[in-house]
Design an enzyme around this catalytic site. Structure first.
Site, short mmCIF file in Angstrom:
data_model
loop_
_atom_site.label_atom_id
_atom_site.label_comp_id
_atom_site.label_asym_id
_atom_site.label_seq_id
_atom_site.Cartn_x
_atom_site.Cartn_y
_atom_site.Cartn_z
N ASN A 165 0.88 -1.17 0.00
CA ASN A 165 0.00 0.00 0.00
C ASN A 165 0.91 1.22 0.00
OD1 ASN A 165 -1.77 2.08 0.45
ND2 ASN A 165 -2.37 1.42 2.52
N GLU A 175 -6.84 4.73 7.70
CA GLU A 175 -6.63 6.15 7.40
C GLU A 175 -7.86 6.74 6.71
OE1 GLU A 175 -2.92 5.50 5.38
OE2 GLU A 175 -2.03 4.93 7.30
N GLY A 226 2.49 2.35 10.73
CA GLY A 226 3.44 3.44 10.58
C GLY A 226 4.13 3.84 11.87
P1 13P Z 1 3.04 0.39 7.64
O1 13P Z 1 3.54 -0.90 7.05
O2 13P Z 1 3.77 1.60 7.16
O3 13P Z 1 2.90 0.31 9.12
O4 13P Z 1 1.55 0.57 7.06
C1 13P Z 1 0.67 -0.47 7.20
C2 13P Z 1 -0.53 -0.14 6.43
O5 13P Z 1 -1.28 0.74 6.78
C3 13P Z 1 -0.77 -0.87 5.18
O6 13P Z 1 -2.03 -0.60 4.69
#
Ligand code: 13P
Length: 249
Positions: free
Chosen positions: A9, A96, A172
């Site tokens: 993603n 998100e 994240g």
């Molecule tokens: P990260 O791998 O950056 O934590 O993001 C995960 C995510 O939201 C994938 O959709």
């Protein structure tokens, strides 16, 4: 029995030129992958990504889809538009989108139905916030989010969807659910599907883990019996890292 699926993603990162560059770096690195590999690119990158992916087994994904076929929905894209542009997978209900763009379980369900009707494979995101885990609501919440998202689909359609369990506190942040936590909660999601649609359906649905999955932790996570792949944010933006995740190294 279930083919693992590793999806990147990219979120709101990289324009068309950089997208093509990253895909061209990635292609030779994942040529031998046993997993299904998907890149979910920003909508503006779709034509460039489609072109760069030519001759590769990597699948093209989008990050959202609207629930109507056409009309006065400024800024949105329909399933048929995405399909025409060569998209096969679409992320729906990412935390998100829920957090910043007011998506609800109900609009997630509408989008899932539109995606499936339009011939796209939805990657449906569910997951709890930190305070919800601490309060002990994780299991009930992820089961509810999953079942609402799947409402109105046939059993055959449900077998083809992908669920991504993404604990919001692990996205994240560099924090990851432990292998056992991720396995257990994904087991809860599968059990919720089994209780409503039966084992033949729940055994088929692929359920990914997402939330700071990276080359260091992927092996342990993928060794868990319930975990069928990953939805990768940060680590999908570098070809080498993403390729390591794809090979579970
Ligand atoms: P990260 O791998 O950056 O934590 O993001 C995960 C995510 O939201 C994938 O959709």
């Amino acid at each position: 029995m279930r083919t693992p699926v590793i999806a990147g993603n990219w979120k709101m990162n990289k324009g068309p030129a950089e997208a093509a560059e990253l895909i061209n770096e990635l292609k030779p690195l994942v040529k031998e992958a046993k997993a299904t590999v998907v890149v979910c690119v920003p909508a503006i990158d779709i034509p460039a990504a489609k072109k760069a992916l030519k001759g590769s087994k990597i699948k093209l994904g989008a990050q959202n889809v609207h629930f109507k076929e056409s009309g006065a929905f400024t800024g949105e894209l329909s399933a048929s538009m995405l399909k025409e542009a060569g998209v096969e997978y679409v992320i729906i209900g990412h935390s998100e989108r829920r957090q910043y763009f007011a998506e609800t379980d109900e609009t997630v369900n509408l989008r899932v139905k539109a995606a499936v009707a339009g011939g796209l494979i939805p990657i449906i995101c569910v997951g709890e916030k930190k305070e919800q885990r601490e309060a002990g609501y994780t299991d009930a919440l992820v089961a509810y989010q999953t079942l609402i998202a799947l409402t109105g689909l046939t059993e055959d359609e449900i077998k083809k969807v992908i669920i991504a369990y993404e604990p919001v506190w692990a996205i994240g942040t560099g924090l990851t659910a432990t292998d056992e936590q991720a396995n257990e909660t994904i087991g809860v999601i599968r059990e919720a599907i089994r209780a409503k649609y039966g084992k033949r359906v729940s055994d088929r649905v692929r359920i990914q883990y997402g939330g700071s999955m990276n080359p260091k932790n992927v092996k342990g996570l993928m060794a868990q019996p319930q975990i069928d792949g990953g939805l990768i944010g940060g680590a999908s933006l570098k070809a080498e890292d993403f390729a390591k995740v794809v090979h579970f190294e």
